[in-house]
Write an enzyme that holds these catalytic residues in place. Structure first.
Site, PDB file in Angstrom:
ATOM      1  N   ASP A   1     -81.333  -7.329  28.601  1.00  0.00           N
ATOM      2  CA  ASP A   1     -80.399  -8.657  28.565  1.00  0.00           C
ATOM      3  C   ASP A   1     -80.901  -9.526  27.550  1.00  0.00           C
ATOM      4  OD1 ASP A   1     -78.638  -8.289  30.530  1.00  0.00           O
ATOM      5  OD2 ASP A   1     -80.325  -8.700  32.285  1.00  0.00           O
TER       6      ASP A   1
ATOM      7  N   GLY B   1     -81.923 -17.045  36.255  1.00  0.00           N
ATOM      8  CA  GLY B   1     -82.280 -15.581  35.664  1.00  0.00           C
ATOM      9  C   GLY B   1     -82.010 -15.376  34.421  1.00  0.00           C
ATOM     10  N   ALA B   2     -80.958 -15.805  33.906  1.00  0.00           N
ATOM     11  CA  ALA B   2     -80.343 -15.329  32.814  1.00  0.00           C
ATOM     12  C   ALA B   2     -81.133 -16.451  31.465  1.00  0.00           C
ATOM     13  CB  ALA B   2     -78.846 -15.520  32.397  1.00  0.00           C
TER      14      ALA B   2
ATOM     15  N   ASN C   1     -83.307  -4.914  33.922  1.00  0.00           N
ATOM     16  CA  ASN C   1     -81.670  -4.650  34.243  1.00  0.00           C
ATOM     17  C   ASN C   1     -81.505  -2.930  33.753  1.00  0.00           C
ATOM     18  OD1 ASN C   1     -82.066  -4.868  31.220  1.00  0.00           O
ATOM     19  ND2 ASN C   1     -79.791  -5.095  31.180  1.00  0.00           N
TER      20      ASN C   1
ATOM     21  N   GLY D   1     -69.862 -15.143  25.702  1.00  0.00           N
ATOM     22  CA  GLY D   1     -70.795 -14.443  26.561  1.00  0.00           C
ATOM     23  C   GLY D   1     -70.706 -12.710  26.497  1.00  0.00           C
TER      24      GLY D   1
ATOM     25  N   LYS E   1     -82.534  -7.118  40.249  1.00  0.00           N
ATOM     26  CA  LYS E   1     -83.344  -7.165  38.854  1.00  0.00           C
ATOM     27  C   LYS E   1     -84.782  -7.429  39.029  1.00  0.00           C
ATOM     28  CE  LYS E   1     -79.537  -8.283  35.639  1.00  0.00           C
ATOM     29  NZ  LYS E   1     -79.091  -9.070  34.649  1.00  0.00           N
TER      30      LYS E   1
ATOM     31  N   SER F   1     -69.471  -2.097  32.880  1.00  0.00           N
ATOM     32  CA  SER F   1     -70.480  -1.218  32.190  1.00  0.00           C
ATOM     33  C   SER F   1     -69.886   0.235  32.243  1.00  0.00           C
ATOM     34  CB  SER F   1     -71.785  -1.175  32.797  1.00  0.00           C
ATOM     35  OG  SER F   1     -72.613  -2.803  32.632  1.00  0.00           O
TER      36      SER F   1
HETATM   37  P1  NAP Z   1     -78.642 -18.253  38.437  1.00  0.00           P
HETATM   38  O1  NAP Z   1     -79.809 -17.628  38.086  1.00  0.00           O
HETATM   39  O2  NAP Z   1     -77.964 -18.512  39.639  1.00  0.00           O
HETATM   40  O3  NAP Z   1     -78.834 -19.727  37.426  1.00  0.00           O
HETATM   41  C1  NAP Z   1     -77.490 -20.610  37.692  1.00  0.00           C
HETATM   42  C2  NAP Z   1     -78.146 -21.868  36.740  1.00  0.00           C
HETATM   43  O4  NAP Z   1     -77.006 -22.649  36.566  1.00  0.00           O
HETATM   44  C3  NAP Z   1     -78.998 -22.649  37.191  1.00  0.00           C
HETATM   45  O5  NAP Z   1     -79.761 -23.182  36.004  1.00  0.00           O
HETATM   46  C4  NAP Z   1     -78.564 -23.810  38.016  1.00  0.00           C
HETATM   47  O6  NAP Z   1     -79.016 -24.864  37.996  1.00  0.00           O
HETATM   48  C5  NAP Z   1     -77.267 -24.055  37.021  1.00  0.00           C
HETATM   49  N1  NAP Z   1     -76.127 -24.594  37.662  1.00  0.00           N
HETATM   50  C6  NAP Z   1     -75.291 -24.201  38.690  1.00  0.00           C
HETATM   51  N2  NAP Z   1     -74.431 -24.858  39.090  1.00  0.00           N
HETATM   52  C7  NAP Z   1     -74.584 -26.125  38.196  1.00  0.00           C
HETATM   53  C8  NAP Z   1     -73.947 -27.345  38.287  1.00  0.00           C
HETATM   54  N3  NAP Z   1     -72.880 -27.691  39.082  1.00  0.00           N
HETATM   55  N4  NAP Z   1     -74.507 -28.210  37.262  1.00  0.00           N
HETATM   56  C9  NAP Z   1     -75.527 -27.829  36.498  1.00  0.00           C
HETATM   57  N5  NAP Z   1     -76.298 -26.702  36.613  1.00  0.00           N
HETATM   58  C10 NAP Z   1     -75.743 -25.968  37.250  1.00  0.00           C
HETATM   59  O7  NAP Z   1     -77.386 -17.579  37.701  1.00  0.00           O
HETATM   60  P2  NAP Z   1     -77.831 -16.479  36.340  1.00  0.00           P
HETATM   61  O8  NAP Z   1     -77.829 -15.107  36.740  1.00  0.00           O
HETATM   62  O9  NAP Z   1     -78.930 -17.171  35.359  1.00  0.00           O
HETATM   63  O10 NAP Z   1     -76.389 -16.679  35.510  1.00  0.00           O
HETATM   64  C11 NAP Z   1     -76.120 -17.862  34.846  1.00  0.00           C
HETATM   65  C12 NAP Z   1     -74.555 -17.644  34.004  1.00  0.00           C
HETATM   66  O11 NAP Z   1     -74.790 -16.696  32.791  1.00  0.00           O
HETATM   67  C13 NAP Z   1     -73.389 -16.997  35.015  1.00  0.00           C
HETATM   68  O12 NAP Z   1     -72.277 -17.672  34.716  1.00  0.00           O
HETATM   69  C14 NAP Z   1     -73.574 -15.502  34.620  1.00  0.00           C
HETATM   70  O13 NAP Z   1     -72.405 -14.613  34.763  1.00  0.00           O
HETATM   71  C15 NAP Z   1     -73.897 -15.531  33.209  1.00  0.00           C
HETATM   72  N6  NAP Z   1     -74.462 -14.525  32.511  1.00  0.00           N
HETATM   73  C16 NAP Z   1     -74.144 -13.753  31.538  1.00  0.00           C
HETATM   74  C17 NAP Z   1     -74.750 -12.620  31.014  1.00  0.00           C
HETATM   75  C18 NAP Z   1     -73.910 -12.152  29.603  1.00  0.00           C
HETATM   76  O14 NAP Z   1     -74.153 -10.780  29.406  1.00  0.00           O
HETATM   77  N7  NAP Z   1     -73.293 -12.554  29.053  1.00  0.00           N
HETATM   78  C19 NAP Z   1     -75.904 -12.075  31.705  1.00  0.00           C
HETATM   79  C20 NAP Z   1     -76.562 -12.759  32.755  1.00  0.00           C
HETATM   80  C21 NAP Z   1     -75.616 -13.753  33.230  1.00  0.00           C
HETATM   81  P3  NAP Z   1     -80.236 -25.319  39.318  1.00  0.00           P
HETATM   82  O15 NAP Z   1     -81.408 -24.723  38.845  1.00  0.00           O
HETATM   83  O16 NAP Z   1     -80.308 -26.867  39.442  1.00  0.00           O
HETATM   84  O17 NAP Z   1     -79.642 -24.917  40.707  1.00  0.00           O
END
Ligand code: NAP
Length: 287
Positions: free
Chosen positions: A108, A135-136, A93, A250, A72, A23
């Site tokens: 977001d 969260g995402a 955010n 992303g 957040k 950022s």
């Molecule tokens: P989070 O809240 O920790 O959620 C993670 C998600 O991934 C949950 O649904 C989890 O499932 C699933 N997961 C993790 N390991 C898994 C596996 N081995 N097999 C199947 N499902 C799995 O994380 P988040 O903040 O939502 O972020 C998720 C991703 O989005 C990250 O890679 C982050 O960098 C990316 N992101 C990108 C942006 C952008 O601007 N492009 C913004 C935010 C996030 P369970 O519920 O079963 O644990």
């Protein structure tokens, strides 16, 4: 940076950890391009210091802050007002300080929608497959429902997908189905859907050889959006491209959330291309 004066307005980002944020690169490049007397700084704020940091925003007259993991949700009770999407998603955010009144926004979710619309994909009336319920995925699901899409939410842990579907239901009339993430359910969900969004962390560094969707389910005519940005081309996107699908990475979502935050901080139209270039360079420097 050499031109910082007593009049320079200060913005920044709070999180823990914060060293990997892109950022500051994006926002400072945009301030420079538009000749705005602003500066954007990273602030490493631990959970136990969050309330002090937010009070400090008022005391130091910091005009805008982005908020990242893990603050957040916890930042919400420390603010004066929330916009509608932040209220619904229950995640902030972006915080804007107007004469000591702090308003929390969620850029977001609209950033994701802008990224989709910038490829001429309009969610209204479409069935969209959402992978993940973290969260995402929450922000993405709410904004897609608001934009008029029906959703199939598939998550490894079914109860989280069900909880997310039940959080959406009171606000929107759309069909929202919760399923366990499995090949059989993916096949069923993809029937009649031509947009798939990965919001799981599967495929992110260091596990770049992982994918949440078997390649045999990917087809031309589909749009596959992977919100993971590290790496930029995940295994899922590589296989989707090979199958002839349209792909979105992303980085676009990341840049669009920054664009929307920038516009709230400055009241000026943000230079998308300049911010994207700065984010791309910052990401490359991470490696
Ligand atoms: P989070 O809240 O920790 O959620 C993670 C998600 O991934 C949950 O649904 C989890 O499932 C699933 N997961 C993790 N390991 C898994 C596996 N081995 N097999 C199947 N499902 C799995 O994380 P988040 O903040 O939502 O972020 C998720 C991703 O989005 C990250 O890679 C982050 O960098 C990316 N992101 C990108 C942006 C952008 O601007 N492009 C913004 C935010 C996030 P369970 O519920 O079963 O644990």
């Amino acid at each position: 940076m050499n031109s910082i004066t007593g009049k320079t307005r200060v913005c920044g980002i709070i999180g823990d950890p914060i060293e990997h944020t892109m950022s500051p690169a994006m926002h400072n490049a945009a301030f420079e391009a538009l000749g705005l007397d602003y500066v954007y700084l990273p602030f490493h704020v631990r959970r136990e210091e969050l309330a002090c940091a937010i009070n400090g925003m008022r005391a130091l007259n910091i005009v805008g802050l982005n908020v990242t993991i893990p603050h957040k949700v916890d930042v919400i009770p420390l603010l004066d007002k929330l916009d509608a999407m932040a209220e619904r998603v229950k995640a902030v955010n972006t915080v804007v300080n107007e004469n000591g009144v702090l308003t929390g926004y969620n850029t977001d979710a609209p950033g994701f929608l802008q990224a989709l619309r910038s490829r001429s994909i309009e969610p209204e009336g479409k069935k969209i497959v959402v992978l993940g319920a973290g969260g995402a995925a929450k922000g993405v699901s709410f904004i897609l429902a608001e934009a008029g899409a029906d959703l199939a939410i598939l998550n490894r842990t079914l109860s989280r997908a069900e909880e997310l579907a039940s959080q959406i239901a009171p606000y929107y009339q759309n069909k929202v189905k919760a399923m366990t993430l499995s090949e059989e359910n993916l096949k069923q969900a993809l029937d009649g859907a031509n947009v798939l969004v990965n919001n799981t962390s599967v495929g992110m560094v260091p596990e770049v050889d992982q994918t949440p969707v078997p390649a045999r389910l990917l087809k031309s005519g589909m749009t596959v959006f992977d919100i993971v940005y590290n790496p930029l081309e995940t295994r899922l996107l590589g296989e989707a491209k090979a199958a002839g699908a349209c792909t979105i990475d992303g980085l676009d979502m990341l840049v669009w959330q920054g664009v929307l935050a920038f516009e709230k901080f400055t009241g000026r139209k943000a230079p998308f291309e300049i911010m994207k270039e700065a984010a791309t360079k910052a990401l490359a420097n991470e490696k």
